[in-house]
Design an enzyme around this catalytic site. Structure first.
Site, PDB file in Angstrom:
ATOM      1  N   LYS A  89      25.948  -3.323  -2.131  1.00 10.90           N
ATOM      2  CA  LYS A  89      27.423  -3.222  -2.182  1.00 10.90           C
ATOM      3  C   LYS A  89      27.962  -2.475  -0.969  1.00 10.90           C
ATOM      4  O   LYS A  89      29.139  -2.156  -0.891  1.00 10.90           O
ATOM      5  CB  LYS A  89      27.850  -2.483  -3.451  1.00 10.90           C
ATOM      6  CG  LYS A  89      27.358  -3.106  -4.736  1.00 10.90           C
ATOM      7  CD  LYS A  89      27.737  -2.216  -5.923  1.00 10.90           C
ATOM      8  CE  LYS A  89      26.759  -2.378  -7.058  1.00 10.90           C
ATOM      9  NZ  LYS A  89      26.817  -1.263  -8.003  1.00 10.90           N
ATOM     10  N   HIS A 101       5.102   5.530  11.522  1.00 10.02           N
ATOM     11  CA  HIS A 101       4.572   5.444  10.152  1.00 10.02           C
ATOM     12  C   HIS A 101       3.629   6.640   9.985  1.00 10.02           C
ATOM     13  O   HIS A 101       2.416   6.496   9.952  1.00 10.02           O
ATOM     14  CB  HIS A 101       3.848   4.108   9.974  1.00 10.02           C
ATOM     15  CG  HIS A 101       3.566   3.734   8.548  1.00 10.02           C
ATOM     16  ND1 HIS A 101       3.681   4.616   7.482  1.00 10.02           N
ATOM     17  CD2 HIS A 101       3.164   2.549   8.008  1.00 10.02           C
ATOM     18  CE1 HIS A 101       3.356   3.994   6.367  1.00 10.02           C
ATOM     19  NE2 HIS A 101       3.046   2.733   6.660  1.00 10.02           N
ATOM     20  N   ARG A 117       0.802  -1.228   0.000  1.00 11.59           N
ATOM     21  CA  ARG A 117       0.000   0.000   0.000  1.00 11.59           C
ATOM     22  C   ARG A 117       0.835   1.279   0.000  1.00 11.59           C
ATOM     23  O   ARG A 117       0.562   2.205  -0.770  1.00 11.59           O
ATOM     24  CB  ARG A 117      -0.917   0.046   1.238  1.00 11.59           C
ATOM     25  CG  ARG A 117      -2.199  -0.697   1.095  1.00 11.59           C
ATOM     26  CD  ARG A 117      -2.594  -1.306   2.418  1.00 11.59           C
ATOM     27  NE  ARG A 117      -1.628  -2.328   2.765  1.00 11.59           N
ATOM     28  CZ  ARG A 117      -1.715  -3.588   2.335  1.00 11.59           C
ATOM     29  NH1 ARG A 117      -2.737  -3.959   1.648  1.00 11.59           N
ATOM     30  NH2 ARG A 117      -0.775  -4.484   2.622  1.00 11.59           N
ATOM     31  N   THR A 118       1.810   1.359   0.856  1.00 12.79           N
ATOM     32  CA  THR A 118       2.518   2.636   1.002  1.00 12.79           C
ATOM     33  C   THR A 118       3.240   2.991  -0.297  1.00 12.79           C
ATOM     34  O   THR A 118       3.101   4.097  -0.821  1.00 12.79           O
ATOM     35  CB  THR A 118       3.511   2.567   2.185  1.00 12.79           C
ATOM     36  OG1 THR A 118       2.790   2.118   3.337  1.00 12.79           O
ATOM     37  CG2 THR A 118       4.122   3.929   2.477  1.00 12.79           C
ATOM     38  N   ARG A 143      11.159   3.562   3.074  1.00 12.72           N
ATOM     39  CA  ARG A 143      10.824   2.623   4.154  1.00 12.72           C
ATOM     40  C   ARG A 143      12.089   1.832   4.443  1.00 12.72           C
ATOM     41  O   ARG A 143      12.806   1.427   3.519  1.00 12.72           O
ATOM     42  CB  ARG A 143       9.704   1.685   3.735  1.00 12.72           C
ATOM     43  CG  ARG A 143       9.505   0.557   4.728  1.00 12.72           C
ATOM     44  CD  ARG A 143       8.283  -0.229   4.480  1.00 12.72           C
ATOM     45  NE  ARG A 143       7.086   0.546   4.778  1.00 12.72           N
ATOM     46  CZ  ARG A 143       5.850   0.047   4.710  1.00 12.72           C
ATOM     47  NH1 ARG A 143       5.661  -1.207   4.336  1.00 12.72           N
ATOM     48  NH2 ARG A 143       4.811   0.790   5.001  1.00 12.72           N
TER      49      ARG A 143
HETATM   50  N1   CP Z   1      -0.273  -0.053   5.764  1.00 14.60           N
HETATM   51  C1   CP Z   1       0.934  -0.291   5.189  1.00 14.60           C
HETATM   52  O1   CP Z   1       1.950   0.324   5.497  1.00 14.60           O
HETATM   53  O2   CP Z   1       0.888  -1.264   4.222  1.00 14.60           O
HETATM   54  P1   CP Z   1       2.162  -1.755   3.405  1.00 14.60           P
HETATM   55  O3   CP Z   1       3.107  -2.411   4.364  1.00 14.60           O
HETATM   56  O4   CP Z   1       1.603  -2.731   2.378  1.00 14.60           O
HETATM   57  O5   CP Z   1       2.804  -0.551   2.767  1.00 14.60           O
END
Ligand code: CP
Length: 372
Positions: A83, A132, A54-55, A104
């Site tokens: 590397k 998050h 999703r993110t 991320r």
């Molecule tokens: N909610 C969320 O962060 O989903 P993902 O891990 O799929 O990005």
């Protein structure tokens, strides 16, 4: 270090900022559903050192809907990280390739570390078990969309609150927006003490803690469920002891209000049964869609310089690194081990990357910088 134009933590935002982002997202919702002819001529870099559906995809869709372009990687093994390239070098270089970046990473505080070396805005798309914040913005947007307001609502944060980064960010933002929160988790997976201390320090109270979900759900307006974060457990034994310790099923939902909003950041594993998907109170797929207008708003506002971070407070450099093994300062060893002295707790310091606290006599520390 320059932290002027990034989106790293909800704790950097005022209530007014959060409301402004939500309002901008409201304006983008129609465009998010219908497509875009609004070219902003910018490039978004998506750097995902950890899995995501999703993110990453909603940020990419948001940028395309705005008329921008996207570069990046979804697997760090295909990048020069394999590397041994540092975060600092990656973000120094990236600043010449893109206008804005979302990342991320499994390390706590990694977005903050990257932002210190980037000259473009950096968005935290999840840094280990820490925060998050863009998920929080879409969570707030979902509550606002489903219930019309946030202030005064009773919100249960349920599940793995120890490792669940979405719950850490959301707890702060909900209190900032005037909601009440009740933390419900299995024993051993409670909200970490450093997160509880942050909430107490800012809002003057600890969230309520409850272990019986059936008892708590009757008075809830929102039930926010998270999965057990398997990837953060130190051993399989610990994970399997926690797995299956809570389940949202039709029987549990029969104890809830008719206008309950059932949320989950997803992915779901087995903590909400598939039968519950048919319940109109199940909002988690609508919630996932709201990631698009919210991330459009964030990209738009950050590219236009409309979101600014607060001025940094003074910090100190400690000889020893942060005790949290997952802190980014433990893997990116060029980072100075910086800590913020806590005004309310003498001889206690908070790591500026991951927020973990350390106790140590103050005179043993060298104050290296004080900013206005
Ligand atoms: N909610 C969320 O962060 O989903 P993902 O891990 O799929 O990005």
């Amino acid at each position: 270090m320059i932290f002027s134009h990034h989106f790293l933590s909800v704790r950097h935002q005022s209530q007014g900022n959060l409301e402004q982002i939500l309002e901008r997202a409201r304006g983008f919702e129609k465009q998010a559903r219908a497509g875009s002819d609004h070219p902003i001529n910018s490039i978004l870099a998506t750097l995902f050192y950890e899995p995501s559906t999703r993110t990453r995809l909603s940020f990419e869709t948001a940028m395309h809907r705005l008329g921008g372009r996207v570069i990046g990687f979804a697997d760090a093994r295909t990048s020069s990280v394999a590397k041994g390239e540092s975060l600092a070098d990656t973000f120094r270089m990236l600043s010449h390739y893109a206008d804005i970046a979302v990342m991320r990473h499994p390390r706590e505080g990694s977005a903050r570390a990257a932002a210190a070396y980037a000259t473009i805005p950096v968005i935290n798309g999840g840094d280990g078990g820490h925060e998050h914040p863009t998920q929080t913005m879409l969570d707030l947007y979902t509550i606002q969309s489903e219930r019309g307001h946030i202030a005064g609502l009773n919100v249960i944060l349920c599940g793995d609150l120890l490792y669940g980064r979405t719950a850490h960010s959301l707890a702060w933002a909900l209190l900032l927006m005037g909601a009440n929160i009740i933390c419900v988790s299995p024993h051993g997976l409670e909200m970490p003490s450093h997160v509880m201390h942050l909430l107490h320090e800012r809002f003057g109270k600890f969230p309520a803690v409850e272990y019986d979900l059936t008892a708590a759900i009757a008075d809830a307006d929102v039930l926010y469920v998270t999965r057990i974060q398997k990837e953060r457990f130190l051993s399989d034994e610990e994970y399997f002891a926690a797995k299956g310790s809570y389940t949202i099923d039709t029987e549990l939902m029969s104890h809830a209000r008719s206008n309950l909003v059932l949320m989950h950041p997803l992915p779901r594993v087995d903590e909400i049964t598939v039968e519950v998907d048919q319940d109109p109170r199940a909002a988690y797929f609508r919630q996932a869609f709201y990631g698009i207008p919210v991330r459009m708003a964030l990209l738009d506002m950050l590219l236009k310089g409309e979101i600014k971070l607060p001025t940094e407070v003074g910090y100190v450099i400690r000889e020893e690194r942060c005790p949290n093994e997952m802190c980014v300062s433990r893997s990116e060893l060029y980072l100075p081990p910086e800590f913020e002295p806590l005004a309310e707790k003498p001889d206690t310091y908070r790591c500026i990357y991951c927020d973990h606290e350390v106790e140590e006599k103050r005179e043993e520390w060298e104050v290296v910088e004080e900013k206005a």
